[in-house]
Design a protein around this motif. Structure first.
Motif, PDB file in Angstrom:
ATOM      1  N   VAL A 300       0.422  -1.241  -0.105  1.00 56.24           N
ATOM      2  CA  VAL A 300      -0.293   0.149   0.267  1.00 56.24           C
ATOM      3  C   VAL A 300       1.158   1.161  -0.037  1.00 56.24           C
ATOM      4  N   VAL A 301       1.870   1.031   0.240  1.00 58.52           N
ATOM      5  CA  VAL A 301       3.097   2.359   0.931  1.00 58.52           C
ATOM      6  C   VAL A 301       3.186   3.000  -0.524  1.00 58.52           C
ATOM      7  N   GLU A 308       1.816   8.642  -6.231  1.00 59.12           N
ATOM      8  CA  GLU A 308       1.852  10.683  -6.252  1.00 59.12           C
ATOM      9  C   GLU A 308       2.930  11.021  -6.958  1.00 59.12           C
ATOM     10  N   ALA A 309       4.221  10.196  -7.168  1.00 59.62           N
ATOM     11  CA  ALA A 309       5.693  10.271  -7.509  1.00 59.62           C
ATOM     12  C   ALA A 309       5.190  10.046  -9.080  1.00 59.62           C
ATOM     13  N   ILE A 310       4.251   9.812  -9.870  1.00 59.07           N
ATOM     14  CA  ILE A 310       4.322   9.595 -11.307  1.00 59.07           C
ATOM     15  C   ILE A 310       3.536  11.244 -12.061  1.00 59.07           C
ATOM     16  N   LYS A 311       2.614  11.963 -10.939  1.00 61.29           N
ATOM     17  CA  LYS A 311       2.287  12.809 -11.070  1.00 61.29           C
ATOM     18  C   LYS A 311       3.041  13.925 -11.254  1.00 61.29           C
ATOM     19  N   ARG A 353      -0.029   9.444   0.922  1.00 58.54           N
ATOM     20  CA  ARG A 353      -0.307  10.401  -0.245  1.00 58.54           C
ATOM     21  C   ARG A 353      -0.250  11.657   0.132  1.00 58.54           C
ATOM     22  N   GLU A 354      -0.217  12.113   1.463  1.00 56.71           N
ATOM     23  CA  GLU A 354      -0.165  12.846   2.062  1.00 56.71           C
ATOM     24  C   GLU A 354       1.431  13.989   2.545  1.00 56.71           C
TER      25      GLU A 354
END
Length: 360
Positions: A300-301, A308-311, A353-354
């Motif tokens: 999950v981590v 989020e890193a891809i974004k 994500r935060e």
């Protein structure tokens, strides 16, 4: 007549699933798509589903159907109204987890192309309800045939930068990372191929599907050999097939296949095959391979931090290698967490994500 629910109908897996369904005269009870409304409308006209779901409510008026559901909750509502015993989940990313859980709760078989379901929550998913639609895991299943095994292997293409100088990869663009040498796939999985994150995910999937951690992966650049099984008798068998997902889809939908789905591999045209190691200087994410197989609850981590890193990479706020650094740093930050149920999975996903959104 047999029918299916298809989640992710406008992606490559979805399009191929519809071709196979038509071949076997399988009805399409429901279609779920993202933003490609033009293609979805063509599919609605051809397959006449009872229900449709889309990602964004703003697109609802553009859909040529009277029963349209919207968003993540809409997909779950749609599943509750359907009766098909097979749900094909070809959604991309974490969004595919809740529909997998819901389909299993409803007693359905899930033909699963959504890697993230098992990566994030394999511990809480009934594997007896899962049939993998994935060239690597299909290949492993096809080869094993209930014989005693000693080790499983899957292969990787190496992604868009497999032949680049490592110093040049630092400045590679998002568009360049999408230039996959062998496959035509969606953005996320193509980026994951370039970083080797997709192969890490597939090892985790194999761990849950086949109940073993004795799994490894090598690069095979032609993408002709998808899986190998090493048996306890000392022999190793490889699965050869073309670059096409129709075969695993056909088995998932029809249980058995007794006719030609793909043209056979031409061994003379194929030429030589070689296997190469996955090296951490080119694919830094690979350094946690053994640790994640022993600690699969941390999937999950990896998944949340990777999405989020891809974004960030797409927006230009990090470079190519920094994506993997973000994931590895986050992995270390959250290495002491362990979800006890799906609700805790959801909370951990939000926390990760935060953390990544604030990561500098």
């Amino acid at each position: 007549m047999k029918s299916i629910v298809l989640l992710g109908s406008t992606g490559s897996i979805g399009v191929n699933t519809l071709l196979i369904a038509k071949r076997y005269n399988i009805q399409i009870e429901a279609l779920v798509a993202g933003k490609n409304i033009e293609l979805l409308n063509r599919q609605i006209a051809q397959y006449n589903p009872k229900f449709v779901a889309i990602a964004n409510i703003d697109d609802r008026s553009k859909v040529n159907h009277s029963k349209v559901f919207c968003g993540d909750k809409g997909i779950l509502e749609l599943l509750e109204l359907t009766t098909s015993q097979t749900v094909v989940n070809a959604l991309v990313g974490y969004a595919g987890l809740a529909p997998t859980i819901k389909a299993i709760e409803l007693g359905r078989k899930v033909a699963l192309a959504n890697k993230e379901s098992l990566v994030v929550a394999g511990e809480f998913i009934d594997m007896s309800r899962i049939v993998p639609i994935d060239s690597e895991h299909f290949g492993l299943w096809y080869l094993m045939n209930n014989r005693p095994i000693s080790k499983l292997y899957i292969t990787a293409s190496g992604g868009a930068f497999r032949d680049w100088q490592i110093k040049d990869m630092q400045n590679a663009t998002f568009a360049e990372a999408l230039n996959h040498p062998n496959w035509s796939m969606g953005n996320k999985i193509t980026i994951d191929s370039a970083t080797m994150t997709n192969k890490l995910f597939e090892l985790l999937e194999a761990k849950w599907l086949f109940d073993t951690t004795n799994i490894d992966a090598y690069i095979e650049k032609k993408s002709i050999i998808h899986a190998l099984v090493e048996f306890v008798d000392g022999s190793t068998t490889a699965h050869f097939a073309g670059v096409d997902m129709k075969l695993p889809i056909a088995f998932a939908l029809n249980n058995q296949v007794q006719e030609s789905i793909l043209p056979p591999v031409d061994l003379l045209k194929m030429g030589s095959i070689e296997f190469l190691p996955i090296e951490t200087n080119r694919y830094p994410i690979w350094e946690i391979k053994e640790h994640i197989l022993q600690n699969p609850h941390l999937g999950v981590v990896i998944n949340a931090s990777n999405e989020e890193a891809i974004k960030k990479f797409e927006k230009g706020s990090c470079n190519f290698f920094e994506m993997s650094k973000i994931v590895l740093d986050t992995y270390k930050k959250f290495d002491n967490i362990k979800a006890r149920d799906i609700d805790e999975i959801i909370e951990i996903d939000k926390d990760v994500r935060e953390y990544v959104k604030l990561y500098v």
